[in-house]
Design a protein around this motif. Structure first.
Motif, short mmCIF file in Angstrom:
data_model
loop_
_atom_site.label_atom_id
_atom_site.label_comp_id
_atom_site.label_asym_id
_atom_site.label_seq_id
_atom_site.Cartn_x
_atom_site.Cartn_y
_atom_site.Cartn_z
N UNK A 66 -14.41 5.11 -5.68
CA UNK A 66 -14.49 4.53 -4.34
C UNK A 66 -13.86 3.13 -4.27
N UNK A 67 -14.12 2.30 -5.27
CA UNK A 67 -13.60 0.93 -5.27
C UNK A 67 -12.07 0.92 -5.26
N UNK A 68 -11.43 1.71 -6.12
CA UNK A 68 -9.98 1.76 -6.16
C UNK A 68 -9.41 2.47 -4.94
N UNK B 180 -1.11 -3.24 0.55
CA UNK B 180 0.28 -3.24 0.09
C UNK B 180 0.96 -4.51 0.58
N UNK B 181 0.61 -4.93 1.79
CA UNK B 181 1.16 -6.16 2.33
C UNK B 181 0.71 -7.35 1.48
N UNK B 182 -0.56 -7.36 1.07
CA UNK B 182 -1.05 -8.44 0.22
C UNK B 182 -0.35 -8.42 -1.14
N UNK B 183 -0.06 -7.24 -1.65
CA UNK B 183 0.68 -7.14 -2.91
C UNK B 183 2.08 -7.73 -2.74
N UNK B 184 2.72 -7.42 -1.62
CA UNK B 184 4.04 -7.99 -1.34
C UNK B 184 3.94 -9.51 -1.21
N UNK C 94 -4.76 -7.56 -4.01
CA UNK C 94 -3.49 -6.97 -4.46
C UNK C 94 -3.54 -6.61 -5.94
N UNK C 95 -4.33 -7.33 -6.71
CA UNK C 95 -4.44 -7.01 -8.13
C UNK C 95 -5.23 -5.72 -8.34
N UNK C 96 -6.18 -5.45 -7.46
CA UNK C 96 -6.92 -4.19 -7.52
C UNK C 96 -5.97 -3.05 -7.15
N UNK C 97 -5.17 -3.26 -6.11
CA UNK C 97 -4.20 -2.25 -5.69
C UNK C 97 -3.23 -1.94 -6.83
N UNK C 98 -2.65 -2.98 -7.41
CA UNK C 98 -1.70 -2.79 -8.50
C UNK C 98 -2.32 -2.12 -9.71
N UNK C 99 -3.51 -2.57 -10.09
CA UNK C 99 -4.20 -1.98 -11.23
C UNK C 99 -4.49 -0.51 -10.97
N UNK C 100 -4.94 -0.19 -9.77
CA UNK C 100 -5.23 1.19 -9.42
C UNK C 100 -4.00 2.08 -9.55
N UNK C 101 -2.87 1.59 -9.06
CA UNK C 101 -1.65 2.40 -9.15
C UNK C 101 -1.15 2.53 -10.58
N UNK C 102 -1.28 1.49 -11.36
CA UNK C 102 -0.87 1.59 -12.77
C UNK C 102 -1.76 2.59 -13.50
N UNK C 103 -3.08 2.48 -13.30
CA UNK C 103 -4.00 3.42 -13.95
C UNK C 103 -3.78 4.84 -13.48
N UNK C 104 -3.39 5.01 -12.20
CA UNK C 104 -3.20 6.37 -11.68
C UNK C 104 -2.00 7.07 -12.32
N UNK C 105 -1.10 6.30 -12.91
CA UNK C 105 0.02 6.91 -13.63
C UNK C 105 -0.47 7.67 -14.87
N UNK C 106 -1.59 7.22 -15.42
CA UNK C 106 -2.14 7.83 -16.62
C UNK C 106 -3.31 8.78 -16.33
N UNK C 107 -4.01 8.53 -15.22
CA UNK C 107 -5.17 9.36 -14.87
C UNK C 107 -5.30 9.37 -13.35
N UNK C 108 -4.90 10.47 -12.72
CA UNK C 108 -4.89 10.54 -11.25
C UNK C 108 -6.29 10.51 -10.65
#
Length: 173
Positions: A58-60, A70-74, A38-52
């Motif tokens: 591949x990892x993200x 998303x379920x794990x993030x929840x 979930x931390x990878x998911x969250x980090x990926x989405x935060x970074x995508x706000x600045x660089x799509x």
């Protein structure tokens, strides 16, 4: 609701509840319990706000495209909120354990303790990603599925914990 007001829960009851959570996890979302993804998911989405273009890595991309992450993030957010609610309901006051901080020779200043805790958590998370999962992923889910890799990971975690505890105990003596 009296369970929420208790200062300490039975580790046996909590273990049984966590173990039983495997059943709905597999039936509803076709995934095991785990947290570090979930931390990878969250980090990926935060970074995508600045660089799509982060979604092209591949990892993200793997962790940003499936519902199970998303379920794990929840799940992780729910754990944090549940801990906060339980803490507030118990009526306890927030405090740092001075014994553990003295053992490792850490600073007694609250800001320094928070910073040291954050750095320790970050290092732990990096290790979890290198190991392909966290303690909950390997220890709870992996062992429940009789995973050989998870058995090795859990054995290594226990060995590392025993060695570390002995080193800290000798240092404190």
């Amino acid at each position: 609701m009296d369970l929420l007001r208790q200062n300490v829960w039975s580790p046996y009851l909590a273990g049984i509840i966590i173990g039983l959570l495997q059943i709905p996890a597999f039936l509803l979302v076709d995934t095991a319990l785990g947290a570090s993804s979930s931390f990878v998911t969250g980090t990926g989405f935060i970074f995508s706000l600045f660089d799509s273009s982060i979604t092209e890595i591949k990892y993200f991309a793997k962790y940003m495209s499936k519902d199970k992450y998303f379920w794990q993030s929840a799940l992780v957010i729910g754990i944090a909120l549940g801990a906060l609610i339980s803490y507030k309901a118990s009526g306890r006051k927030a405090s740092f354990s001075s014994a553990s901080w003295k053992t490792i020779g850490a600073s007694s200043a609250p800001i320094a303790r928070l910073l040291q805790g954050f750095i320790g958590g970050f290092v732990l998370l990096v290790g979890a990603r290198i190991a392909g999962g966290c303690t909950s992923g390997h220890g709870i889910s992996g062992l429940a599925q009789l995973g050989v890799g998870s058995s090795v990971a859990v054995a290594a975690m226990f060995a590392g914990g025993i060695v570390t505890a002995n080193l800290l105990y000798k240092r404190a003596s």
